[in-house]
Design a protein around this motif. Structure first.
Motif, PDB file in Angstrom:
ATOM      1  N   PHE A   1      -7.257  -4.445  -4.933  1.00  0.00           N
ATOM      2  CA  PHE A   1      -6.012  -4.966  -4.372  1.00  0.00           C
ATOM      3  C   PHE A   1      -5.064  -3.867  -3.915  1.00  0.00           C
ATOM      4  N   ASP A   2      -5.068  -2.709  -4.588  1.00  0.00           N
ATOM      5  CA  ASP A   2      -4.142  -1.643  -4.210  1.00  0.00           C
ATOM      6  C   ASP A   2      -4.298  -1.270  -2.743  1.00  0.00           C
TER       7      ASP A   2
ATOM      8  N   TYR B   1      -5.597  -2.969  -0.125  1.00  0.00           N
ATOM      9  CA  TYR B   1      -5.247  -4.003   0.850  1.00  0.00           C
ATOM     10  C   TYR B   1      -3.756  -4.347   0.817  1.00  0.00           C
ATOM     11  N   GLU B   2      -3.121  -4.229  -0.346  1.00  0.00           N
ATOM     12  CA  GLU B   2      -1.678  -4.449  -0.406  1.00  0.00           C
ATOM     13  C   GLU B   2      -0.938  -3.346   0.336  1.00  0.00           C
ATOM     14  N   GLN B   3      -1.443  -2.119   0.228  1.00  0.00           N
ATOM     15  CA  GLN B   3      -0.804  -1.006   0.928  1.00  0.00           C
ATOM     16  C   GLN B   3      -0.977  -1.113   2.442  1.00  0.00           C
TER      17      GLN B   3
ATOM     18  N   VAL C   1       3.010  -8.327   4.989  1.00  0.00           N
ATOM     19  CA  VAL C   1       3.404  -9.443   4.132  1.00  0.00           C
ATOM     20  C   VAL C   1       3.789 -10.646   4.987  1.00  0.00           C
TER      21      VAL C   1
ATOM     22  N   VAL D   1      -0.958  -9.959   3.507  1.00  0.00           N
ATOM     23  CA  VAL D   1      -0.644 -10.213   2.102  1.00  0.00           C
ATOM     24  C   VAL D   1       0.214 -11.468   2.056  1.00  0.00           C
TER      25      VAL D   1
ATOM     26  N   ASP E   1       2.594 -14.157   0.623  1.00  0.00           N
ATOM     27  CA  ASP E   1       3.605 -14.411  -0.396  1.00  0.00           C
ATOM     28  C   ASP E   1       3.684 -15.922  -0.613  1.00  0.00           C
TER      29      ASP E   1
ATOM     30  N   VAL F   1      -4.864 -11.655   1.466  1.00  0.00           N
ATOM     31  CA  VAL F   1      -4.745 -11.105   0.116  1.00  0.00           C
ATOM     32  C   VAL F   1      -3.673 -11.901  -0.626  1.00  0.00           C
TER      33      VAL F   1
ATOM     34  N   THR G   1      -1.883 -12.158  -4.342  1.00  0.00           N
ATOM     35  CA  THR G   1      -1.780 -11.496  -5.646  1.00  0.00           C
ATOM     36  C   THR G   1      -0.641 -12.009  -6.501  1.00  0.00           C
ATOM     37  N   ASN G   2       0.159 -12.926  -5.998  1.00  0.00           N
ATOM     38  CA  ASN G   2       1.371 -13.311  -6.734  1.00  0.00           C
ATOM     39  C   ASN G   2       1.392 -14.786  -7.096  1.00  0.00           C
TER      40      ASN G   2
ATOM     41  N   ASP H   1      -6.058 -12.767  -6.566  1.00  0.00           N
ATOM     42  CA  ASP H   1      -5.847 -12.428  -7.971  1.00  0.00           C
ATOM     43  C   ASP H   1      -5.485 -13.724  -8.691  1.00  0.00           C
TER      44      ASP H   1
END
Length: 409
Positions: free
Chosen positions: A202-203, A205-207, A211, A243, A245, A263, A265-266, A294
């Motif tokens: 994830f690091d 693809y988040e970078q 968003v 990413v 949200d 992606v 993740t939240n 995630d």
């Protein structure tokens, strides 16, 4: 007169004695302070050296593992290696492995210098096994009214593989409970296979991602839309990495064409990503993931074609061609299929809704939790070996073992 001289001599003696006592006390206090300071300095130096040696122990162990392809079986967990600590500098060190579920391991290095001791611990990552159409860390269950088809690679899990329905393809598990039909080979207990380390996936693809906040109507919704590197509503990302949200809600994806990597993740506790109806999905690059979550995923997509209509956008408009063609009309149709790598850290449910839905998945599906097929689902997973020959970022570890960044403690 003589008595006065004697009194003065006595007073002088007492004064000299008092000063001598004070000087002695000061000297003793100074010596004690010096000894205390020396001890503190020595202890600080010992602690620092012990920490450095504990770090050396971990680095030594990683080097040993990378020189031994069978290190997972060569070295047992909860056992000190070497048995006799390695002498180094003014101290000595050794290391030990800890179990962390499945093939996951922690590694601790312990060192002692004088009275000081230090233990450092890290998490270890193994290369991801990308040789299965479906790979599940936990239990994999096929209900009696369901059929799983996996082409050109096995369906595997690192736990029990329970079949009450039908599996067309090869099956691997630590145990196989077959109450239905398996047409291919059956291997149990099979070799354990390594799944991704979430932070290392994830690091990246988040970078690299842009968003995006979808509309929220009870859940976050991506529907009846085109999302691609050139899409306007989501902003442009040349790699097609978005990413999502979810604003703490479930995420529902349906009736859309996606060219990119999503992606998520939240997700709030208890929330999941739902894929439903008809979706045409592929990553922007052939060997990239399609979906990284995630948390949990539920797939209930249908086979057939995704069609453009009055209220939909053109799904192959300028800048996002489909099979080489682009236009702005509303007369095209697109196969309902998800191509690419799908990975979730939690559970995967494939649900047919009682309607013999047949999700078309082309690539690799990786599940960090458990997987269940239920309610008359008939998914077909067509393995794509591009992921094993050219692993995507976050899945491309080449060393047999590496330390997970940020895991030192």
């Amino acid at each position: 007169m003589h008595r006065h001289h004697r009194q003065r001599r006595g007073t002088l003696y007492l004064a000299v004695l008092g000063v001598s006592t004070i000087v002695s006390v000061i000297a003793l206090a100074g010596m004690h302070a010096a000894r205390t300071q020396l001890a503190a300095t020595t202890q600080a130096a010992d602690r620092l050296e012990a920490r450095l040696l504990a770090q050396s122990a971990i680095e030594h162990a990683v080097a040993v593992f990378n020189a031994d392809a069978n290190w997972l079986t060569t070295y047992a967990v909860d056992t000190n290696y070497p048995a006799t600590p390695v002498a180094a500098g003014r101290g000595a060190y050794n290391w030990r492995l800890g179990g962390a579920g499945g093939l996951n391991r922690t590694l601790s290095g312990t060192a002692k210098v004088g009275d000081a001791a230090c233990t450092l611990t890290v998490d270890l990552a193994l290369p991801v096994d990308l040789g299965c159409g479906l790979l599940v860390e936990g239990k994999l269950q096929i209900d009696g009214d369901c059929e799983l088809t996996v082409e050109d690679a096995p369906a595997a899990c690192n736990d029990e593989f329970r079949v009450d329905g039908v599996v067309t393809g090869d099956v691997e598990g630590q145990s196989i409970d077959n109450n239905g039909t398996i047409t291919g080979s059956q291997t149990a207990p099979a070799t354990m296979r390594a799944l991704p380390t979430p932070s290392m996936v994830f690091d990246y693809y988040e970078q690299m991602g842009t968003v995006v906040k979808p509309a929220v109507f009870g859940s976050a919704i991506i529907s009846m839309t085109l999302l691609s590197p050139n899409s306007s509503w989501a902003g442009k990302n040349s790699d097609g990495i978005y990413v999502i949200d979810t604003q703490g809600k479930d995420l529902s994806i349906s009736t859309s064409r996606i060219v990119g990597t999503l992606v998520v993740t939240n997700l709030a506790p208890g929330k999941k990503v739902y894929l439903s109806d008809k979706i045409n999905w592929e990553p922007a690059y052939p060997h990239y993931p399609a979906l990284l979550v995630d948390g949990d995923i539920e797939i209930s997509t249908k086979d057939g074609n995704l069609a453009e209509w009055l209220l939909s956008p053109s799904y192959n408009n300028t800048g996002t061609p489909y099979q080489g063609e682009e236009d702005t009309d509303k007369s095209d149709s697109f196969i309902s299929s998800i191509a690419g790598l799908i990975y979730c850290t939690g559970n995967l449910t494939i649900d047919g809704g009682g309607n013999d839905r047949q999700p078309d998945l082309r690539g690799v599906v990786l599940v960090g939790g458990e997987c269940r097929l239920q309610n008359q689902t008939l998914p077909v997973i067509k393995y794509d070996d591009a992921y094993s020959t050219t692993p995507p970022p976050g899945f491309d570890q080449t060393d047999p073992v590496v330390i997970v960044p940020g895991s030192w403690r």
